[in-house]
Write an enzyme that holds these catalytic residues in place. Structure first.
Site, PDB file in Angstrom:
ATOM      1  N   SER A 137       3.963 -38.344  42.218  1.00  9.14           N
ATOM      2  CA  SER A 137       3.294 -39.586  42.621  1.00  9.14           C
ATOM      3  C   SER A 137       1.947 -39.198  43.212  1.00  9.14           C
ATOM      4  O   SER A 137       1.739 -38.027  43.562  1.00  9.14           O
ATOM      5  CB  SER A 137       4.142 -40.278  43.702  1.00  9.14           C
ATOM      6  OG  SER A 137       3.405 -41.263  44.400  1.00  9.14           O
ATOM      7  N   TYR A 150       9.394 -40.365  51.586  1.00  6.48           N
ATOM      8  CA  TYR A 150       8.923 -40.324  50.206  1.00  6.48           C
ATOM      9  C   TYR A 150       7.789 -39.306  50.043  1.00  6.48           C
ATOM     10  O   TYR A 150       7.798 -38.471  49.137  1.00  6.48           O
ATOM     11  CB  TYR A 150       8.466 -41.730  49.819  1.00  6.48           C
ATOM     12  CG  TYR A 150       8.090 -41.938  48.376  1.00  6.48           C
ATOM     13  CD1 TYR A 150       9.041 -42.377  47.454  1.00  6.48           C
ATOM     14  CD2 TYR A 150       6.789 -41.739  47.922  1.00  6.48           C
ATOM     15  CE1 TYR A 150       8.695 -42.597  46.121  1.00  6.48           C
ATOM     16  CE2 TYR A 150       6.439 -41.956  46.603  1.00  6.48           C
ATOM     17  CZ  TYR A 150       7.395 -42.393  45.708  1.00  6.48           C
ATOM     18  OH  TYR A 150       7.054 -42.611  44.398  1.00  6.48           O
TER      19      TYR A 150
HETATM   20  P1  NAD Z   1      13.079 -47.611  39.389  1.00  4.75           P
HETATM   21  O1  NAD Z   1      13.636 -48.117  40.662  1.00  4.75           O
HETATM   22  O2  NAD Z   1      12.678 -48.570  38.318  1.00  4.75           O
HETATM   23  O3  NAD Z   1      14.049 -46.554  38.739  1.00  4.75           O
HETATM   24  C1  NAD Z   1      14.622 -45.524  39.496  1.00  4.75           C
HETATM   25  C2  NAD Z   1      15.948 -45.165  38.864  1.00  4.75           C
HETATM   26  O4  NAD Z   1      16.517 -44.097  39.651  1.00  4.75           O
HETATM   27  C3  NAD Z   1      16.948 -46.321  38.884  1.00  4.75           C
HETATM   28  O5  NAD Z   1      17.529 -46.506  37.605  1.00  4.75           O
HETATM   29  C4  NAD Z   1      17.970 -45.883  39.917  1.00  4.75           C
HETATM   30  O6  NAD Z   1      19.288 -46.364  39.651  1.00  4.75           O
HETATM   31  C5  NAD Z   1      17.885 -44.362  39.816  1.00  4.75           C
HETATM   32  N1  NAD Z   1      18.377 -43.727  41.025  1.00  4.75           N
HETATM   33  C6  NAD Z   1      18.066 -44.036  42.305  1.00  4.75           C
HETATM   34  N2  NAD Z   1      18.801 -43.308  43.147  1.00  4.75           N
HETATM   35  C7  NAD Z   1      19.581 -42.511  42.384  1.00  4.75           C
HETATM   36  C8  NAD Z   1      20.571 -41.551  42.687  1.00  4.75           C
HETATM   37  N3  NAD Z   1      20.958 -41.276  43.950  1.00  4.75           N
HETATM   38  N4  NAD Z   1      21.182 -40.919  41.657  1.00  4.75           N
HETATM   39  C9  NAD Z   1      20.871 -41.212  40.375  1.00  4.75           C
HETATM   40  N5  NAD Z   1      19.956 -42.132  40.042  1.00  4.75           N
HETATM   41  C10 NAD Z   1      19.320 -42.768  41.037  1.00  4.75           C
HETATM   42  O7  NAD Z   1      11.839 -46.693  39.831  1.00  4.75           O
HETATM   43  P2  NAD Z   1      10.554 -46.174  39.053  1.00  4.75           P
HETATM   44  O8  NAD Z   1       9.397 -46.890  39.597  1.00  4.75           O
HETATM   45  O9  NAD Z   1      10.774 -46.096  37.603  1.00  4.75           O
HETATM   46  O10 NAD Z   1      10.463 -44.709  39.669  1.00  4.75           O
HETATM   47  C11 NAD Z   1      10.815 -43.545  38.958  1.00  4.75           C
HETATM   48  C12 NAD Z   1      10.107 -42.351  39.585  1.00  4.75           C
HETATM   49  O11 NAD Z   1       8.701 -42.552  39.502  1.00  4.75           O
HETATM   50  C13 NAD Z   1      10.432 -42.142  41.065  1.00  4.75           C
HETATM   51  O12 NAD Z   1      10.572 -40.764  41.347  1.00  4.75           O
HETATM   52  C14 NAD Z   1       9.209 -42.685  41.756  1.00  4.75           C
HETATM   53  O13 NAD Z   1       8.993 -42.069  42.983  1.00  4.75           O
HETATM   54  C15 NAD Z   1       8.133 -42.313  40.758  1.00  4.75           C
HETATM   55  N6  NAD Z   1       6.915 -43.113  40.898  1.00  4.75           N
HETATM   56  C16 NAD Z   1       6.960 -44.449  40.755  1.00  4.75           C
HETATM   57  C17 NAD Z   1       5.792 -45.165  40.925  1.00  4.75           C
HETATM   58  C18 NAD Z   1       5.747 -46.648  40.773  1.00  4.75           C
HETATM   59  O14 NAD Z   1       4.731 -47.225  41.127  1.00  4.75           O
HETATM   60  N7  NAD Z   1       6.771 -47.293  40.249  1.00  4.75           N
HETATM   61  C19 NAD Z   1       4.605 -44.508  41.253  1.00  4.75           C
HETATM   62  C20 NAD Z   1       4.617 -43.130  41.401  1.00  4.75           C
HETATM   63  C21 NAD Z   1       5.782 -42.437  41.218  1.00  4.75           C
END
Ligand code: NAD
Length: 255
Positions: A137, A150
């Site tokens: 991120s 985070y």
């Molecule tokens: P999301 O909430 O859409 O998806 C996250 C997924 O992780 C979900 O399906 C959830 O069930 C799963 N998950 C959560 N805890 C878990 C656990 N203990 N065991 C197994 N699975 C688990 O989130 P996203 O936005 O797609 O984020 C995905 C990654 O991208 C994350 O690492 C997040 O930090 C990173 N990210 C997201 C953004 C954003 O703006 N959305 C920005 C930068 C980085």
């Protein structure tokens, strides 16, 4: 003069494991890798979502809670492309940050990736090829207030990625971080709704004035755009990109 060559991503015969593949960025990554011919192992705590994505991608659902490190150690080890993606967010000032949430976030977002890297590297070394992509991120590079767990976990992931790059270099394994700004996923939808309630403003105003305050381009990144960067890192011309942190953040970290 050289002739430009278009290199398609061909992952036929390769197995990819994507954590958190039931939603958002992880789902888009699973879809993109499957489209390139990989057998995808869809790991998620949400069993229903994992099964749905596995069905859509012709992959295999392996429901698992990554905060349970014994369950992480039991995941498939014969993996050629590892995408450490699963994550969650908790927002609170340090003086009130719940200690158990801090620990949970370190386990899911820093310790589980370490266990997975350790688990899959022997297979990658044996085949002389592997791609590890850590979905970090902007918060792996810089901080924001109220996101102690985070930001700490993402910085740890950056360190793990670089050590993996150094150790894997002679064995055909690359390791990189992708560093998105705000991506249009359920994780961000929840934050938008929360901020709208806190500030008493509507959700579009939250996106423009709060979330994308630091972004030069005032748009949310799409999950498929992150997945395309992952795909590039798996192509032959990306073989020398390792230990890198590649932003896709609308210019946020250019300040
Ligand atoms: P999301 O909430 O859409 O998806 C996250 C997924 O992780 C979900 O399906 C959830 O069930 C799963 N998950 C959560 N805890 C878990 C656990 N203990 N065991 C197994 N699975 C688990 O989130 P996203 O936005 O797609 O984020 C995905 C990654 O991208 C994350 O690492 C997040 O930090 C990173 N990210 C997201 C953004 C954003 O703006 N959305 C920005 C930068 C980085």
């Amino acid at each position: 003069m050289t002739t430009a060559q278009v290199v398609d991503l061909d992952l036929a015969g390769r197995t990819a494991l994507v954590t958190g593949a039931g939603s958002g960025i992880g789902r888009a990554c699973a879809e993109r890798l499957a489209a390139a011919g990989a057998d995808v192992v869809v790991v998620d705590i949400d069993e229903r979502a994992a099964k749905e994505v596995a069905a859509a991608t012709g992959g295999r659902a392996v429901p698992a809670d990554l905060s349970d490190l014994d369950a992480v150690d039991a995941l498939p080890a014969a993996v050629d492309v590892l995408v450490n993606n699963a994550g969650l967010q908790v927002v609170a000032p340090l003086t009130e940050f719940p200690a158990h949430e801090y620990s949970l976030i370190q386990r899911v977002m820093a310790e589980a990736p370490f266990r997975l890297v350790k688990l899959v590297l022997p297979h990658m070394y044996e085949r002389g090829w592997g791609r590890i992509v850590n979905i970090s991120s902007v918060h792996g590079l810089i901080a924001s207030p109220f996101k102690a767990a985070y930001v700490s976990a993402k910085h740890a992931l950056q360190g793990l990625s670089k050590v993996t790059a150094l150790e894997g270099a002679a064995r055909g394994v690359t390791s990189n971080c992708i560093n998105p700004g705000f991506v249009r996923t359920p994780l961000v939808d929840k934050q938008i709704a929360g901020q709208a309630a806190v500030h008493g403003i509507d959700e579009s105003e939250v996106i423009g004035t709060i979330l994308l305050d630091r972004a030069a381009i005032k748009e949310l990144v799409e999950p498929a755009e992150v997945a395309e960067l992952l795909a590039y890192l798996c192509t032959p011309p990306a073989r020398l990109i390792t230990g890198a942190s590649i932003t896709i953040d609308c210019g946020w970290t250019a300040h």
